[in-house]
Design an enzyme around this catalytic site. Structure first.
Site, PDB file in Angstrom:
ATOM      1  N   SER A  66     -15.816  -4.173  -1.700  1.00  0.00           N
ATOM      2  CA  SER A  66     -14.479  -4.436  -2.226  1.00  0.00           C
ATOM      3  C   SER A  66     -13.537  -4.625  -1.057  1.00  0.00           C
ATOM      4  CB  SER A  66     -14.009  -3.245  -3.046  1.00  0.00           C
ATOM      5  OG  SER A  66     -13.825  -2.148  -2.174  1.00  0.00           O
ATOM      6  N   LYS A  67     -12.345  -4.996  -1.373  1.00  0.00           N
ATOM      7  CA  LYS A  67     -11.327  -5.208  -0.355  1.00  0.00           C
ATOM      8  C   LYS A  67     -11.174  -3.953   0.500  1.00  0.00           C
ATOM      9  CE  LYS A  67      -7.119  -7.401   0.621  1.00  0.00           C
ATOM     10  NZ  LYS A  67      -6.918  -6.661   1.838  1.00  0.00           N
ATOM     11  N   ARG A  68     -11.319  -2.816  -0.176  1.00  0.00           N
ATOM     12  CA  ARG A  68     -11.102  -1.540   0.490  1.00  0.00           C
ATOM     13  C   ARG A  68     -12.113  -1.332   1.635  1.00  0.00           C
ATOM     14  NH1 ARG A  68     -12.447   3.545  -1.386  1.00  0.00           N
ATOM     15  NH2 ARG A  68     -13.585   2.564  -3.076  1.00  0.00           N
TER      16      ARG A  68
ATOM     17  N   THR B  56     -12.765  -6.265   3.799  1.00  0.00           N
ATOM     18  CA  THR B  56     -11.554  -6.227   4.606  1.00  0.00           C
ATOM     19  C   THR B  56     -11.585  -7.416   5.573  1.00  0.00           C
ATOM     20  OG1 THR B  56     -11.800  -3.866   4.565  1.00  0.00           O
ATOM     21  CG2 THR B  56     -10.181  -4.735   6.097  1.00  0.00           C
TER      22      THR B  56
END
Ligand code: GLU
Length: 486
Positions: A253-255, A259
């Site tokens: 995920s973006k987390r 990134t």
């Protein structure tokens, strides 16, 4: 092995992130290992999603990472153009050939008809599948409707039964049931190619020998193999590299891994550490080796050490590797890398004087082993590069508010005024003063650390004071004395 040619074929739909860089890196390593060519092809046919300036964004990412493509936009190797949107003539030509040979056919079903059929498949719990309605049309009817300007897509006449085996260099043999594939679309009604078709035509025309890409594309591979067969071309070898999972094993995920690289840059990760970490994300160099450079990776890389299972992205490990590389940097190199982070925090001016630079270098070296990233290093350096404004509250209570604290700080300032400013000289001076005052050394050391840095923890006091130098040390001790209890 024939001359190895691999390609990295990103779609320009967002910022380069960890998954992007890992696939690019494995391609580069494979090319280097086999003396081959690493091609960049930007798959920008889906103009709705394409991001302008993708090439510049990719180039900046490669530049930061420290490796790059041999052939690609602006680096012609005779197989260009390298922007897929500029290769549409090829896609149309090959689609035309397949139509002429009866290996593909125009389909006039409207999007509404297709959608109704899909809804029906869903309702019945069947995989969505084009039923082959337009397969049956006569050549004559096809020609008439095409000439009449009726919108159509071009579909491959796919085999209806049997199976096809992908000999994947990472996954081994994976068999697919052809009955599950339908007559998939090659060219859309707007005259642009689908991903599978464009990718195969381009890979064939660019003489790609090995396709190394993310695992999620394994399901596309049987379609692509059928296409090579239909086109009468030899398929490249395929190797699907494991997907990257977040630390909690959830999809990236973006987390976590998605990134953008720019964020790693901003957080003060060193590119050689990021690249080292990425090499280990799904590949292992053998033994329990954890540290290796790009050059070493290029000598060792082999697909049989690429794992099948998903690779778990581990921020802590990446930070640990970064700290290792940070510690290896010599004083000058450390300064070069850290300066932008210091400047961004106004800790040193854009054009520092020789004295300012020398002081900053000494502070950075002192703090080097106490930081894992350049951001942390700037944070640690700030303590000495600026006068402390905030003091640790508990420390103030213990070291500045105890009876006689001001006297001890003043005595220390007086003594250090005449001390030799290196670690040994400072230690001798402080030990001597403590003896004369009949107090434990700690009663001078702790208040002094708080006075010069605002903190109760940090590097060894004697080293820290020798970096600070006489003037700053004495001034900070006197300022602290002024606020301490008498
Ligand atoms: N453009 C595709 C992607 O970014 C490329 C997949 C492939 O390597 O074939 O996922």
């Amino acid at each position: 092995m024939a001359m190895v040619r691999v390609r990295f074929a990103p779609s320009p739909t967002g910022q380069p992130h960890i998954g992007w860089a890992r696939t690019a890196l494995f391609n580069w390593l494979f090319a280097r290992r086999h003396g081959g060519t690493f091609v960049l092809r930007i798959e920008d046919t889906d103009q709705k999603r394409a991001v302008a300036g993708a090439r510049e964004v990719f180039d900046a990412a490669f530049q930061w990472l420290g490796f790059t493509y041999d052939e690609g936009p602006g680096r012609d190797g005779g197989y260009g153009p390298y922007l897929q949107s500029q290769r549409i003539e090829s896609h149309r030509r090959v689609a035309g050939e397949l139509l002429d040979q009866g290996r593909a056919y125009p389909c006039f079903c409207t999007p509404e008809e297709i959608e109704a059929r899909r809804a029906e498949d869903r309702r019945l719990g069947r995989p969505p599948r084009y039923p082959g309605t337009c397969r049956q049309l006569s050549q004559e009817e096809r020609r008439r409707r095409m000439a009449g300007g009726e919108p159509y897509v071009i579909r491959l006449l796919a085999p209806e039964e049997g199976s096809i085996v992908v000999h994947d260099l990472v996954r081994g043999d994976v068999s697919f049931d052809l009955a599950l594939l339908d007559d998939f679309v090659l060219m859309k009604a707007d005259g642009t190619p689908t991903y599978n078709f464009a990718s195969v035509v381009d890979d064939a025309e660019m003489a790609i020998t090995h396709v190394l890409r993310a695992d999620e594309h394994l399901a596309n591979t049987p379609k692509q193999l059928i296409l090579y067969q239909a086109m009468g071309r030899t398929a490249p070898a395929f190797a699907h590299v494991p997907m990257i999972l977040a630390p909690d094993r959830a999809k990236l995920s973006k987390r976590h891994g998605a990134t953008p690289l720019a964020e790693f840059m901003a957080q003060g990760y060193l590119p050689e550490a990021v690249v080292n970490y990425l090499m280990l994300l799904g590949w292992n160099p053998g033994g329990d080796r954890e540290f290796l450079t790009l050059t070493e990776g290029a000598q060792l890389f082999s697909l049989d050490r690429v794992q099948k299972n998903p690779a778990v992205y581990d921020t802590q490990k990446m930070t640990w590797i970064n700290a290792h590389y940070l510690r290896q940097l010599g004083e000058e190199e450390l300064w070069q890398r850290a300066q932008p982070f210091l400047t961004a925090r106004d800790l040193v001016p854009d054009q520092p004087s020789a004295d300012q630079a020398a002081y900053a270098k000494a502070v950075l070296s002192l703090m080097q082993s106490r930081a894992s990233t350049l951001v942390e290093l700037a944070e640690a350096a700030a303590v000495l590069l600026t006068e402390p404004e905030e003091f640790d509250a508990q420390g103030v209570h213990r070291h500045f508010e105890s009876p006689g604290a001001a006297g001890r700080l003043t005595a220390l300032a007086d003594r250090l005024q005449g001390a030799t400013f290196d670690a040994a000289g400072l230690e001798a001076a402080i030990t001597e003063l403590a003896g004369e005052m009949g107090v434990a050394r700690a009663e001078l050391i702790h208040p002094a650390r708080l006075a010069v840095s605002g903190r109760t923890v940090g590097p060894g006091l004697f080293e820290m004071l020798s970096v600070l130098g006489r003037e700053r040390t004495v001034a900070r001790l006197r300022q602290a004395a002024a606020r301490a209890s008498s």
